[in-house]
Design a protein around this motif. Structure first.
Motif, PDB file in Angstrom:
ATOM      1  N   VAL A  21       0.826  -1.214   0.000  1.00 33.55           N
ATOM      2  CA  VAL A  21       0.000   0.000   0.000  1.00 33.55           C
ATOM      3  C   VAL A  21       0.860   1.263   0.000  1.00 33.55           C
ATOM      4  CG1 VAL A  21      -2.050  -1.081   0.991  1.00 33.55           C
ATOM      5  CG2 VAL A  21      -0.281  -0.188   2.505  1.00 33.55           C
ATOM      6  N   VAL A  24      -0.339   4.933  -0.965  1.00 36.56           N
ATOM      7  CA  VAL A  24      -1.005   5.867  -0.053  1.00 36.56           C
ATOM      8  C   VAL A  24      -0.060   6.994   0.369  1.00 36.56           C
ATOM      9  CG1 VAL A  24      -0.531   4.786   2.195  1.00 36.56           C
ATOM     10  CG2 VAL A  24      -2.725   5.869   1.797  1.00 36.56           C
ATOM     11  N   LYS A 133      -8.473   6.502   2.739  1.00 36.43           N
ATOM     12  CA  LYS A 133      -8.249   5.685   1.543  1.00 36.43           C
ATOM     13  C   LYS A 133      -7.612   4.346   1.911  1.00 36.43           C
ATOM     14  CE  LYS A 133      -7.881   9.639  -1.532  1.00 36.43           C
ATOM     15  NZ  LYS A 133      -6.996  10.429  -2.402  1.00 36.43           N
ATOM     16  N   LEU A 134      -6.696   4.376   2.869  1.00 34.00           N
ATOM     17  CA  LEU A 134      -6.037   3.149   3.314  1.00 34.00           C
ATOM     18  C   LEU A 134      -7.031   2.220   3.990  1.00 34.00           C
ATOM     19  CD1 LEU A 134      -3.527   1.417   3.736  1.00 34.00           C
ATOM     20  CD2 LEU A 134      -3.004   2.811   5.764  1.00 34.00           C
ATOM     21  N   LYS A 136     -10.198   2.011   3.487  1.00 32.75           N
ATOM     22  CA  LYS A 136     -11.056   1.453   2.431  1.00 32.75           C
ATOM     23  C   LYS A 136     -10.323   0.346   1.675  1.00 32.75           C
ATOM     24  CE  LYS A 136     -13.806   2.594  -1.589  1.00 32.75           C
ATOM     25  NZ  LYS A 136     -14.178   3.562  -2.583  1.00 32.75           N
ATOM     26  N   ALA A 137      -9.071   0.573   1.310  1.00 26.90           N
ATOM     27  CA  ALA A 137      -8.298  -0.432   0.579  1.00 26.90           C
ATOM     28  C   ALA A 137      -8.112  -1.705   1.398  1.00 26.90           C
ATOM     29  CB  ALA A 137      -6.942   0.143   0.176  1.00 26.90           C
ATOM     30  N   GLU A 140     -11.428  -3.586   1.494  1.00 24.59           N
ATOM     31  CA  GLU A 140     -11.675  -4.267   0.224  1.00 24.59           C
ATOM     32  C   GLU A 140     -10.786  -5.498   0.071  1.00 24.59           C
ATOM     33  OE1 GLU A 140     -11.139  -1.166  -2.670  1.00 24.59           O
ATOM     34  OE2 GLU A 140     -13.134  -0.310  -2.267  1.00 24.59           O
ATOM     35  N   ALA A 141      -9.522  -5.398   0.457  1.00 17.95           N
ATOM     36  CA  ALA A 141      -8.611  -6.536   0.375  1.00 17.95           C
ATOM     37  C   ALA A 141      -9.056  -7.655   1.304  1.00 17.95           C
ATOM     38  CB  ALA A 141      -7.182  -6.098   0.703  1.00 17.95           C
TER      39      ALA A 141
END
Length: 151
Positions: A21, A24, A133-134, A136-137, A140-141
């Motif tokens: 990541v 980010v 954003k992190l 959310k990522a 999702e992962a």
């Protein structure tokens, strides 16, 4: 050894991380005065880093940042008289500048190093945008690895 392989993925013990990541950090590294950064898991494992962070220094920063966050959480819990105080950020002022630490939910955190000339208010704002954003990522992962769960 550089923290990134030719593909841009962070190396840990010679192997690419399963989830890198580092992206980010890009908007944060573009800010005047921001020198480097690391993304870490809550337990202190490196999840990403800026190109100028070696594997060894990234792992060391991730482990120490995890400890600092744990101490901050304990401090807040101990002095809040039972209130559910969540650590939002930690700013460490040092002779060389600042270290800005922000938890990303209960699974990760971002730490950036900046010179004394950084606009700390702008840095704080931009880090919090990247934290969202992190989170959310990572959600999702996690959902992609869990059968039957959708983000």
């Amino acid at each position: 050894m550089d923290a990134h392989s030719a593909s841009g993925r962070v190396q840990a013990k010679g192997r690419p991380l399963p989830l890198d990541v580092s992206w980010v950090l890009s908007p944060l590294l573009a800010l005047p005065g921001v020198a480097s950064g690391v993304v870490l898991s809550r337990d202190g494992l490196i999840l990403g880093g800026s190109a100028n962070v070696t594997t060894e220094s990234g792992e060391r920063a991730a482990a120490m940042t995890s400890s600092v966050l744990g101490a901050a959480r304990a401090l807040c819990a101990g002095l809040s008289n039972g209130a559910d105080d969540e650590v939002v950020d930690i700013v460490i002022s040092a002779g060389s500048g600042y270290y800005y630490v922000a938890p990303a939910g209960d699974r990760a955190a971002i730490v950036v190093a900046a010179t004394g000339g950084v606009n700390i208010g702008t840095l704080a704002y931009e880090v919090q945008l990247q934290v969202q954003k992190l989170i959310k990522a990572l959600d999702e992962a996690s959902a992609a690895r869990t059968p039957g769960v959708r983000a």
